[in-house]
Design a protein around this motif. Structure first.
Motif, PDB file in Angstrom:
ATOM      1  N   SER A  35       1.079  -1.470   0.430  1.00  0.00           N
ATOM      2  CA  SER A  35       0.174  -0.127  -0.144  1.00  0.00           C
ATOM      3  C   SER A  35       0.612   1.152  -0.080  1.00  0.00           C
ATOM      4  O   SER A  35       0.179   2.650  -0.378  1.00  0.00           O
ATOM      5  CB  SER A  35      -0.969   0.277   1.299  1.00  0.00           C
ATOM      6  OG  SER A  35       0.015  -0.230   2.498  1.00  0.00           O
ATOM      7  N   GLN A  84       1.000 -11.680  -6.087  1.00  0.00           N
ATOM      8  CA  GLN A  84      -0.601 -11.935  -5.423  1.00  0.00           C
ATOM      9  C   GLN A  84      -0.487 -11.033  -4.352  1.00  0.00           C
ATOM     10  O   GLN A  84      -1.208 -11.586  -3.845  1.00  0.00           O
ATOM     11  CB  GLN A  84      -1.091 -13.077  -5.487  1.00  0.00           C
ATOM     12  CG  GLN A  84      -1.455 -12.830  -7.641  1.00  0.00           C
ATOM     13  CD  GLN A  84      -2.257 -14.261  -7.610  1.00  0.00           C
ATOM     14  OE1 GLN A  84      -3.027 -15.210  -6.761  1.00  0.00           O
ATOM     15  NE2 GLN A  84      -2.195 -14.528  -9.168  1.00  0.00           N
ATOM     16  N   LYS A  85       0.096  -9.901  -3.863  1.00  0.00           N
ATOM     17  CA  LYS A  85       0.524  -9.587  -2.292  1.00  0.00           C
ATOM     18  C   LYS A  85      -0.759  -8.715  -2.367  1.00  0.00           C
ATOM     19  O   LYS A  85      -1.260  -8.016  -3.822  1.00  0.00           O
ATOM     20  CB  LYS A  85       1.815  -8.939  -2.419  1.00  0.00           C
ATOM     21  CG  LYS A  85       3.394 -10.027  -2.050  1.00  0.00           C
ATOM     22  CD  LYS A  85       4.255  -8.801  -1.481  1.00  0.00           C
ATOM     23  CE  LYS A  85       5.894 -10.043  -1.758  1.00  0.00           C
ATOM     24  NZ  LYS A  85       5.457 -10.877  -0.293  1.00  0.00           N
ATOM     25  N   GLU A  86      -1.222  -8.892  -1.044  1.00  0.00           N
ATOM     26  CA  GLU A  86      -2.127  -7.802  -0.605  1.00  0.00           C
ATOM     27  C   GLU A  86      -1.518  -6.342  -0.340  1.00  0.00           C
ATOM     28  O   GLU A  86      -0.539  -6.458  -0.143  1.00  0.00           O
ATOM     29  CB  GLU A  86      -2.695  -8.427  -0.417  1.00  0.00           C
ATOM     30  CG  GLU A  86      -3.634  -9.647  -0.051  1.00  0.00           C
ATOM     31  CD  GLU A  86      -4.770 -10.417   0.747  1.00  0.00           C
ATOM     32  OE1 GLU A  86      -5.268  -9.652   1.588  1.00  0.00           O
ATOM     33  OE2 GLU A  86      -5.118 -11.042   0.799  1.00  0.00           O
ATOM     34  N   THR A  87      -2.766  -5.323  -0.314  1.00  0.00           N
ATOM     35  CA  THR A  87      -2.368  -4.177  -0.450  1.00  0.00           C
ATOM     36  C   THR A  87      -1.145  -4.345   1.311  1.00  0.00           C
ATOM     37  O   THR A  87      -0.908  -3.212   1.896  1.00  0.00           O
ATOM     38  CB  THR A  87      -3.271  -3.092  -0.192  1.00  0.00           C
ATOM     39  OG1 THR A  87      -4.368  -3.523   0.402  1.00  0.00           O
ATOM     40  CG2 THR A  87      -3.729  -3.150  -1.415  1.00  0.00           C
ATOM     41  N   GLN A  96       0.275  -6.016   2.478  1.00  0.00           N
ATOM     42  CA  GLN A  96       1.347  -6.935   3.308  1.00  0.00           C
ATOM     43  C   GLN A  96       2.637  -6.114   2.649  1.00  0.00           C
ATOM     44  O   GLN A  96       2.698  -6.172   1.754  1.00  0.00           O
ATOM     45  CB  GLN A  96       1.078  -7.561   2.526  1.00  0.00           C
ATOM     46  CG  GLN A  96       0.026  -9.204   2.339  1.00  0.00           C
ATOM     47  CD  GLN A  96      -0.013 -10.525   1.453  1.00  0.00           C
ATOM     48  OE1 GLN A  96       0.315 -10.352   0.715  1.00  0.00           O
ATOM     49  NE2 GLN A  96       0.153 -11.474   2.403  1.00  0.00           N
ATOM     50  N   ASP A 132       3.740 -12.981   6.380  1.00  0.00           N
ATOM     51  CA  ASP A 132       3.243 -11.397   6.252  1.00  0.00           C
ATOM     52  C   ASP A 132       4.824 -11.315   6.906  1.00  0.00           C
ATOM     53  O   ASP A 132       4.482  -9.704   7.643  1.00  0.00           O
ATOM     54  CB  ASP A 132       2.011 -11.267   6.512  1.00  0.00           C
ATOM     55  CG  ASP A 132       2.256  -9.279   5.858  1.00  0.00           C
ATOM     56  OD1 ASP A 132       2.763  -9.253   5.304  1.00  0.00           O
ATOM     57  OD2 ASP A 132       1.787  -8.727   7.001  1.00  0.00           O
TER      58      ASP A 132
END
Length: 178
Positions: free
Chosen positions: A41, A82-85, A87, A95
């Motif tokens: 993020s 495909q990391k989430e925001t 992470q 994580d």
């Protein structure tokens, strides 16, 4: 530096992760602790320019523009893993960010494999970036801000490249009668 930046070619996830950390260090000049704490993020786009928000000493935030090559590498890494925001950008398992020790071992191994001095520290990438910026005419105030230095004298200490005598600013003085 160019040799290090060209290490780990290829599009597979393993090569991309390794290349991303090296590019991040040598294209931003941030402290290793700052790099390892970047989350997905923290990478944003502003008018087609990549920006990273860095949490520095004393929890001070600063925004750094990302070199286009680094920005592309980071976008590729985020897409492929495909990391989430929320992470960490540089995580090994789950994580949790990779450790300083793991990053240091990785740099040492990389330098050795390239036939370079493996005794360089992670901090040498920061010194290299700051010296390069100063040598190429960047204003000391701008470099200090990018580096997160409260005092310009700290930034000057990082400049390991010495100015050639013919580039000394005294030689550029111009007065009406000269």
């Amino acid at each position: 530096v160019n040799l290090v930046l060209s290490a780990y070619p290829g599009d597979n996830e393993k090569a991309l992760k390794k290349r991303a950390i090296l590019h991040f260090l040598f294209f931003t000049g941030v402290r290793i602790s700052e790099a390892l704490n970047v989350r997905v993020s923290d990478i944003v786009s502003q008018e087609n320019i990549g920006i990273v928000v860095i949490r520095g000493k004393g929890d001070k935030l600063r925004s750094l523009p990302l070199h286009p090559k680094l920005y592309k590498t980071l976008l590729d890494l985020i897409a492929q893993t495909q990391k989430e925001t929320n992470q960490y950008l540089f995580s090994k398992v789950g994580d949790r960010p990779i450790t300083r020790q793991a990053a240091h071992f990785f740099l040492k191994k990389t330098l050795k494999s390239l036939g370079l001095d493996p005794n360089r520290s992670l901090h040498s990438s920061r010194r290299t970036v700051i010296s390069n910026l100063l040598q190429n005419g960047s204003r000391i105030e701008s470099v200090a801000e990018l580096a997160g230095h409260a005092n310009i004298n700290t930034t000057l200490k990082y400049n390991v490249r010495k100015e050639a005598i013919e580039d000394n600013p005294l030689l550029t003085l111009k007065y009406n009668d000269t």
